[in-house]
Write an enzyme that holds these catalytic residues in place. Structure first.
Site, short mmCIF file in Angstrom:
data_model
loop_
_atom_site.label_atom_id
_atom_site.label_comp_id
_atom_site.label_asym_id
_atom_site.label_seq_id
_atom_site.Cartn_x
_atom_site.Cartn_y
_atom_site.Cartn_z
N HIS A 243 62.15 71.56 55.30
CA HIS A 243 61.67 72.95 55.36
C HIS A 243 61.38 73.44 53.94
CE1 HIS A 243 61.48 77.25 55.99
NE2 HIS A 243 61.22 76.98 57.25
N SER B 272 55.12 83.34 60.58
CA SER B 272 54.82 84.67 61.14
C SER B 272 54.22 84.61 62.55
CB SER B 272 53.90 85.46 60.19
OG SER B 272 54.56 85.68 58.95
N GLY C 209 60.58 81.45 62.97
CA GLY C 209 61.75 81.96 62.26
C GLY C 209 62.16 83.31 62.83
N GLY C 210 61.71 84.38 62.18
CA GLY C 210 62.14 85.74 62.54
C GLY C 210 62.08 86.04 64.03
N GLU D 62 53.61 74.52 58.01
CA GLU D 62 54.06 75.87 57.69
C GLU D 62 53.56 76.27 56.30
OE1 GLU D 62 57.80 77.03 60.10
OE2 GLU D 62 58.48 76.06 58.29
N GLY E 45 57.66 84.44 56.98
CA GLY E 45 58.39 85.70 56.84
C GLY E 45 57.61 86.81 56.18
N ASN F 203 63.86 78.37 64.55
CA ASN F 203 64.67 78.09 63.36
C ASN F 203 65.42 79.37 63.03
OD1 ASN F 203 65.73 77.54 60.87
ND2 ASN F 203 63.76 77.22 59.84
N TRP F 204 66.71 79.41 63.35
CA TRP F 204 67.49 80.64 63.17
C TRP F 204 67.87 80.84 61.69
CZ3 TRP F 204 71.45 80.37 67.88
CH2 TRP F 204 70.71 80.40 69.07
N LYS F 205 67.59 79.85 60.87
CA LYS F 205 67.93 79.90 59.43
C LYS F 205 69.40 80.31 59.26
CE LYS F 205 63.08 80.47 58.41
NZ LYS F 205 62.02 81.03 57.59
N GLU G 257 61.97 76.11 52.49
CA GLU G 257 63.08 76.80 51.82
C GLU G 257 64.02 75.78 51.17
OE1 GLU G 257 64.15 79.16 55.20
OE2 GLU G 257 62.30 80.31 54.93
P1 13P Z 1 58.82 83.12 60.25
O1 13P Z 1 58.47 82.90 61.70
O2 13P Z 1 59.92 84.12 60.05
O3 13P Z 1 57.61 83.40 59.42
O4 13P Z 1 59.45 81.74 59.69
C1 13P Z 1 58.76 80.56 59.90
C2 13P Z 1 59.65 79.44 59.52
O5 13P Z 1 59.97 79.25 58.36
C3 13P Z 1 60.15 78.57 60.60
O6 13P Z 1 60.72 77.41 60.09
#
Ligand code: 13P
Length: 253
Positions: A94, A211, A232-233, A166, A172, A9-11, A96
């Site tokens: 998600h 994470s 994510g990251g 999640e 993050g 997920n590149w957000k 967010e």
């Molecule tokens: P991180 O891997 O940066 O913790 O993010 C997880 C995430 O929200 C994937 O959708």
């Protein structure tokens, strides 16, 4: 060990040049790695990334879909448009978006149904906040979110939907639940899936997200009922994204 699904997920990160370069690096490095890969760039990057991943082992996903068909929905992107870009996966619900845009379980279920109707696999996200965890509410929260987010969602096959667990507090932050906590949460999700989807729930993939890095991937992704990861990251660099899959495949070998 069944084949893992490794989803990035590149957000809301990157630029056209960066999306193309990252997608190309993922395609190149994923070659020969025994896992299923999907990258989810921002909507603005779908066209660029689609041309790079076309014909490769890496699938294209979107970070959201509109629950409605084409029409008067300013700013939204429909599943038929996403399908035309070659999207085969869609993240829905998600945390967010649940937080920033007040998305409800009902809306998440409607988005999942819209994706499913177009042959796009929804990756339905659920997870508790830190406060809910501290209060011992994790199971109750997952229960409510999964029931609500799967309302009238009827996949014909297990591969038609994916659930992502999640924990909000692990996203993050570098914080990861204990192996026992992930195992307990995913076992609960599995039992709910079997209850809600008697024909397919046993085999629906459950991803863990929060994470995940190459250093912790082998431990997390070999736990019972963890069929992959939503990243994510660490998905913003091809080495760490594909490295997560490599770590798991190496442990299983
Ligand atoms: P991180 O891997 O940066 O913790 O993010 C997880 C995430 O929200 C994937 O959708």
């Amino acid at each position: 060990m069944s084949r893992k699904l490794i989803a990035g997920n590149w957000k809301m990160n990157g630029s056209r040049a960066e999306w193309r370069a990252l997608a190309a690096a993922v395609v190149q490095q994923a070659q020969g790695v025994a896992a299923d890969f999907v990258v989810c760039p921002p909507a603005a990057g779908l066209a660029d990334v689609a041309t790079v991943v076309q014909g490769a082992q890496v699938a294209l996903g979107t970070q959201d879909v509109c629950a409605h068909g084409n029409g008067a929905h300013t700013g939204e992107v429909s599943t038929t448009m996403l399908k035309e870009f070659g999207c085969t996966y869609a993240i829905v619900g998600h945390s967010e978006r649940r937080t920033d845009l007040a998305e409800t379980d009902g809306l998440v279920a409607a988005k999942a149904r819209a994706a499913l109707a177009e042959g796009i696999v929804p990756i339905i996200c659920i997870g508790e906040t830190e406060d809910q965890k501290t209060k011992g509410l994790t199971t109750k929260v997952l229960d409510g979110q999964l029931r609500g987010s799967l309302k009238d969602v009827r996949p014909a096959r297990a591969v038609d939907i994916v659930i992502a667990y999640e924990p909000v507090w692990a996203i993050g932050t570098g914080k990861v639940p204990t192996a026992a906590d992930i195992t307990e949460a995913c076992a609960h999700i599995r039992s709910l899936l079997i209850e809600l989807l008697p024909d397919t729930g046993k085999s629906v993939r459950i991803l863990y997200g929060g994470s995940v890095k190459p250093e912790n991937a082998a431990e997390i992704l070999t736990l019972a009922n963890v069929d992959g990861a939503l990243i994510g990251g660490a998905s913003l660099k091809a080495e760490s994204f594909v490295g997560i899959a490599r770590a798991v495949v190496a442990k299983a070998a």
